[in-house]
Design an enzyme around this catalytic site. Structure first.
Site, short mmCIF file in Angstrom:
data_model
loop_
_atom_site.label_atom_id
_atom_site.label_comp_id
_atom_site.label_asym_id
_atom_site.label_seq_id
_atom_site.Cartn_x
_atom_site.Cartn_y
_atom_site.Cartn_z
NE ARG A 49 -92.05 -56.36 -19.54
CZ ARG A 49 -93.15 -57.04 -19.83
NH1 ARG A 49 -94.56 -57.53 -20.17
NH2 ARG A 49 -92.48 -58.31 -20.14
NE ARG A 76 -87.65 -43.20 4.08
CZ ARG A 76 -87.55 -42.96 3.30
NH1 ARG A 76 -88.46 -42.26 2.92
NH2 ARG A 76 -86.55 -42.00 2.96
CB ALA A 88 -81.12 -40.64 0.85
CG LEU A 90 -87.26 -37.86 -4.11
CD1 LEU A 90 -88.67 -37.17 -4.23
CD2 LEU A 90 -87.56 -38.99 -4.35
CD GLU A 105 -82.12 -34.33 0.12
OE1 GLU A 105 -82.13 -34.69 1.72
OE2 GLU A 105 -82.81 -34.11 -0.44
CD GLU A 109 -82.99 -36.53 4.37
OE1 GLU A 109 -82.25 -37.63 4.85
OE2 GLU A 109 -84.16 -36.87 3.72
N PRO A 127 -86.05 -52.65 -10.76
CG PRO A 127 -83.96 -53.90 -11.55
CD PRO A 127 -84.46 -52.88 -10.01
N GLY A 128 -87.09 -53.66 -11.96
CA GLY A 128 -88.26 -54.49 -12.95
C GLY A 128 -89.75 -53.41 -12.52
CD GLU A 157 -87.03 -34.95 4.54
OE1 GLU A 157 -86.97 -33.55 5.45
OE2 GLU A 157 -86.35 -35.08 3.75
#
Length: 208
Positions: A49, A76, A88, A90, A105, A109, A127-128, A157
């Site tokens: 995976r 994006r 938002a 990291l 944040e 922002e 999640p995959g 930003e």
């Protein structure tokens, strides 16, 4: 599967259940996240995976006294869209508590502080294909960051456009398929659901 009368509903929960990793390779080291490949033993078979190894993130559903939610329009590039998103960012500060990262944040922002914080919802975004986990907070009792503490925004930003949207209008936009950011969709719907329950389901958190 449903629970029988008198039986606890605690079974309906995602549970941590790691499988043994037989071998692993760093395929690519990126600026923000890495690409890894791991051979996982599932018992009956072993599978390779590949996934994005992500540091995780936080997001903030900031609501004012009129129950308006702050959304920021941000470009994006992977999806080639200008998306409406909550503040938002990291988890890129070593050892930083989640709520403190969210507060940072919000200040960086949106030039805002919040006196009241609740843990709203969390999500694995893909999640995959990625281990990215985003924790979304609800922030209220807002005030402006003092001018001398304003953060200088750069790159995408620096071009963000802020708007205050009534929460019900944001819900309508999500359900109509006009908003696509996972933090917007989950955060807006979770805030509306929590409000319908009188905010009684939320876990309040303290800064520091």
């Amino acid at each position: 599967m449903t629970s029988e009368p008198g039986v606890s509903d605690d079974w309906l929960v995602d549970r941590l259940a790691p499988r043994p990793v037989v071998e692993g390779d760093l395929i690519h080291r990126g600026k923000v996240w890495d690409l890894r490949g791991e051979v996982v033993d599932l018992g009956e078979s072993q599978v390779l995976r590949e996934f994005v190894d992500h540091p995780g993130a936080v997001a903030v559903i900031a609501l004012d006294e009129q129950d308006r939610v702050l959304l920021l329009q941000q470009y994006r590039h992977p999806v080639r869209h200008d998306l409406w998103e909550p503040p938002a960012g990291l988890l890129d500060v070593e050892g930083e508590e989640l709520v403190l990262a969210a507060a940072r944040e919000l200040a960086e922002e949106a030039d805002l502080r919040a006196a009241s914080w609740w843990r709203l919802v969390e999500v694995f975004t893909t999640p995959g294909g990625s281990n990215e986990r985003i924790v979304v907070f609800l922030a209220r009792d807002l005030s402006a960051v003092p001018d001398h503490e304003l953060f200088e925004r750069t790159d995408e930003e620096a071009l963000m456009v802020p708007v205050w949207v009534p929460l019900d209008d944001a819900v309508d936009a999500v359900l109509a398929g006009r908003l696509h950011s996972p933090t917007t969709v989950t955060g807006v719907l979770a805030a509306a659901a929590a409000r319908a329950r009188g905010w009684s389901t939320l876990e309040r958190v303290a800064l520091g």
